[in-house]
Every structure is written in structure tokens, then in C-alpha cells.
Design a protein around this motif. Structure first.
Motif, short mmCIF file in Angstrom:
data_model
loop_
_atom_site.label_atom_id
_atom_site.label_comp_id
_atom_site.label_asym_id
_atom_site.label_seq_id
_atom_site.Cartn_x
_atom_site.Cartn_y
_atom_site.Cartn_z
N PHE A 79 -131.65 56.31 -63.89
CA PHE A 79 -130.99 57.60 -63.68
C PHE A 79 -131.90 58.53 -62.87
CE2 PHE A 79 -128.34 61.20 -64.65
CZ PHE A 79 -127.11 60.66 -65.02
N HIS A 80 -133.15 58.65 -63.30
CA HIS A 80 -134.08 59.53 -62.59
C HIS A 80 -134.37 59.01 -61.18
CE1 HIS A 80 -134.81 62.31 -65.83
NE2 HIS A 80 -135.17 61.34 -66.65
N HIS A 81 -134.43 57.69 -61.03
CA HIS A 81 -134.63 57.11 -59.70
C HIS A 81 -133.49 57.51 -58.76
CE1 HIS A 81 -135.30 54.13 -56.52
NE2 HIS A 81 -134.02 53.85 -56.62
N SER A 82 -132.27 57.43 -59.25
CA SER A 82 -131.12 57.77 -58.42
C SER A 82 -131.14 59.25 -58.04
CB SER A 82 -129.82 57.44 -59.15
OG SER A 82 -128.71 57.73 -58.35
N LEU A 83 -131.46 60.10 -59.00
CA LEU A 83 -131.52 61.54 -58.70
C LEU A 83 -132.59 61.82 -57.64
CD1 LEU A 83 -131.24 62.95 -62.33
CD2 LEU A 83 -129.49 63.10 -60.54
N ARG A 84 -133.76 61.19 -57.77
CA ARG A 84 -134.83 61.40 -56.78
C ARG A 84 -134.42 60.87 -55.42
NH1 ARG A 84 -138.11 59.52 -61.03
NH2 ARG A 84 -138.17 57.46 -60.04
N ALA A 85 -133.81 59.68 -55.41
CA ALA A 85 -133.43 59.05 -54.14
C ALA A 85 -132.45 59.90 -53.34
CB ALA A 85 -132.82 57.67 -54.41
N ILE A 111 -131.32 69.52 -59.13
CA ILE A 111 -131.09 69.92 -60.52
C ILE A 111 -132.19 69.35 -61.42
CG2 ILE A 111 -128.59 70.19 -60.34
CD1 ILE A 111 -128.26 67.34 -61.25
N SER A 112 -132.43 70.03 -62.52
CA SER A 112 -133.41 69.58 -63.51
C SER A 112 -132.66 68.87 -64.62
CB SER A 112 -134.18 70.78 -64.07
OG SER A 112 -135.08 70.36 -65.08
N VAL A 113 -132.98 67.60 -64.84
CA VAL A 113 -132.27 66.78 -65.81
C VAL A 113 -133.27 66.20 -66.80
CG1 VAL A 113 -130.77 64.79 -66.14
CG2 VAL A 113 -130.50 66.22 -64.10
N SER A 114 -133.08 66.51 -68.08
CA SER A 114 -133.98 66.00 -69.11
C SER A 114 -133.49 64.65 -69.64
CB SER A 114 -134.07 66.99 -70.27
OG SER A 114 -132.83 67.05 -70.97
N ASP A 115 -134.39 63.92 -70.27
CA ASP A 115 -134.00 62.65 -70.90
C ASP A 115 -132.91 62.88 -71.94
OD1 ASP A 115 -135.88 61.43 -69.33
OD2 ASP A 115 -137.28 61.00 -70.97
N GLU A 142 -121.80 63.38 -63.41
CA GLU A 142 -121.09 64.66 -63.36
C GLU A 142 -121.58 65.58 -64.48
OE1 GLU A 142 -116.95 63.79 -63.56
OE2 GLU A 142 -116.81 63.16 -61.45
N GLY A 143 -121.85 64.98 -65.64
CA GLY A 143 -122.25 65.77 -66.80
C GLY A 143 -123.59 66.46 -66.65
N VAL A 144 -124.47 65.90 -65.81
CA VAL A 144 -125.77 66.54 -65.61
C VAL A 144 -125.78 67.46 -64.39
CG1 VAL A 144 -127.00 64.67 -66.76
CG2 VAL A 144 -126.77 64.64 -64.25
N GLY A 145 -124.63 67.58 -63.73
CA GLY A 145 -124.52 68.56 -62.66
C GLY A 145 -124.46 68.03 -61.24
N VAL A 146 -124.37 66.71 -61.07
CA VAL A 146 -124.22 66.16 -59.73
C VAL A 146 -122.82 66.51 -59.20
CG1 VAL A 146 -124.09 64.03 -58.37
CG2 VAL A 146 -125.85 64.28 -60.14
N GLU A 147 -122.76 66.99 -57.97
CA GLU A 147 -121.48 67.39 -57.41
C GLU A 147 -120.57 66.18 -57.22
OE1 GLU A 147 -122.03 69.70 -53.90
OE2 GLU A 147 -123.22 71.25 -54.90
#
Length: 214
Positions: free
Chosen positions: A24-30, A35-39, A55-60
Motif C-alpha cells: 500500500f505504501h509503495h503504491s502511494l509513494r510510486a 496524503i498522509s496515510v497511517s498503518d 478511496e478510503g484513505v483519500g486517493v482521488e
């Protein structure tokens, strides 16, 4: 006639939290997410589809599909090394197989789920595996359970689901089958109690409960 027992995977038989979080974090970084997403934000949504989770963590919305694709590629690379069986998972499946027909119903990608079960030497116990790509509607919709039962065919005396979230319980209710909720996963007992009072600590205890019910 043998009963049927359908198992969820994450939080029920396996713990792939590390692989899920890293992917999940890899995809967000890539994708350069701002957005700031916690475990905790991520794990609280495990059981939902990846699309719903992102979508739930705020990705458009327009970027969700690309995030999911990146996640899946990375997850497939690391999942077998960073997934473990929950305590007594093998014993639970073996005991269930001694008196019931077995299937897997998960919101994970079915292909990767099958690879994991083969990696752990467990896939041979299961007649079917229904993953996210095999249905249009996911848990808590009843379609995944009904699809599994349709594929298993034959006369059915009784059907049980074993899962760790309210999604599993609600999907079971809507499909007209029984469910044993386990506290080995991502929903706490107080959350599960909002939908059921049939709660056990592990899949093995759930299987023993089903065996006693006949």
C-alpha cells in the motif's frame, strides 16, 4: 451429505498485514501521493476491495485504478515471503476437511490467493477459491458466497462461513448461511457483536464449534 465450510483468508487463516502495508505504501509513494496515510487507516479497511481501501484513505477516484495496479504488482512479488499462517490454521483446515467440503471466499485477488495457498501446501483441501476478480459485487454482498456454492454444486445439507470481519457476517446473512466470526483478525469482538454472537478466537475453534453442531 457433508456440510460445506467456506473460509475467509486475511485474519482467518493467514496474516499478510506486513505485505499489505508495504504494498500500500509503495503504491502511494510510486504515484507521488500527497496524503498522509497511517498503518491504522489501512488495516481498518482490510476486508474491503483495494479500490475501496484506496478511496478510503483519500486517493482521488481517477487515480484509484493505477494505485491498485501498482499495489498488485508489488504485492505479488513479496506476498509469499511476508505472509504467515495464523496459529493452528493448518490444523483448522485439516480438521474441517475430515467432515466437510471446503472453499475459500476472499476479497483478495483470487490468483494471488491461490498462489499463497499453494505456497503453504493447503490449496488441495479446497474445492473452490472465489476472489475479487470472480464476482461483480463483493462482501458484504452475498454474491461471493453464492458463486462459491454454485461452483461446488451438488446436494448441500448445511453451509457455514468462517471469517473475521463484519463483512463476512453480513455477506453470510444475506446469502442465507451460518457464520462463525473469529477474533484472530481485523474486527474486534465488540464490532462483531453488532451482527452476531457466534464468535470464536480462532478458525480451529470455529471448526470445532461447527463439528459439534453437526
Amino acid at each position: 451429505m457433508k456440510p460445506i465450510i467456506l473460509f475467509d483468508l486475511d485474519g482467518t487463516l493467514i496474516d499478510s498485514t506486513e505485505a499489505i502495508l508495504e504494498s500500500f505504501h509503495h503504491s502511494l509513494r510510486a504515484h507521488g501521493a500527497k496524503i498522509s496515510v497511517s498503518d491504522t487507516m489501512i488495516t481498518s479497511q482490510i476486508g474491503h476491495t483495494l479500490e475501496t481501501m484506496f478511496e478510503g484513505v483519500g486517493v482521488e477516484s481517477h487515480a484509484v485504478a493505477s494505485h491498485v495496479a501498482t499495489y498488485k504488482l508489488y504485492y505479488r512479488e513479496i506476498s509469499r515471503q511476508k505472509t504467515i499462517l495464523l496459529p493452528n490454521a493448518i490444523e483448522a483446515v485439516r480438521e474441517a476437511a475430515s467432515f466437510a467440503r471446503l472453499g475459500i471466499v476472499t476479497t483478495k485477488t483470487g490468483l494471488y490467493s491461490r498462489e499463497l495457498m499453494e505456497h503453504f501446501g493447503m490449496m488441495g483441501y479446497f474445492e473452490v477459491l472465489i476472489g475479487s476478480e470472480h464476482v461483480t459485487h463483493h462482501k458484504p454482498h452475498p454474491e461471493p458466497i453464492l458463486t462459491a456454492l454454485e461452483q461446488m454444486g451438488g446436494a448441500i445439507s448445511s453451509v457455514w462461513m468462517i471469517g473475521d470481519t463484519r463483512l463476512d457476517v453480513e455477506s453470510s446473512k444475506r446469502a442465507g448461511i451460518e457464520c462463525v466470526a473469529v477474533t484472530s483478525g481485523y474486527d474486534k469482538e465488540e464490532q462483531l457483536l453488532t451482527l452476531t454472537d457466534i464468535i470464536k478466537p480462532t478458525a480451529l475453534e470455529a471448526v470445532k464449534f461447527i463439528a459439534q453442531r453437526g
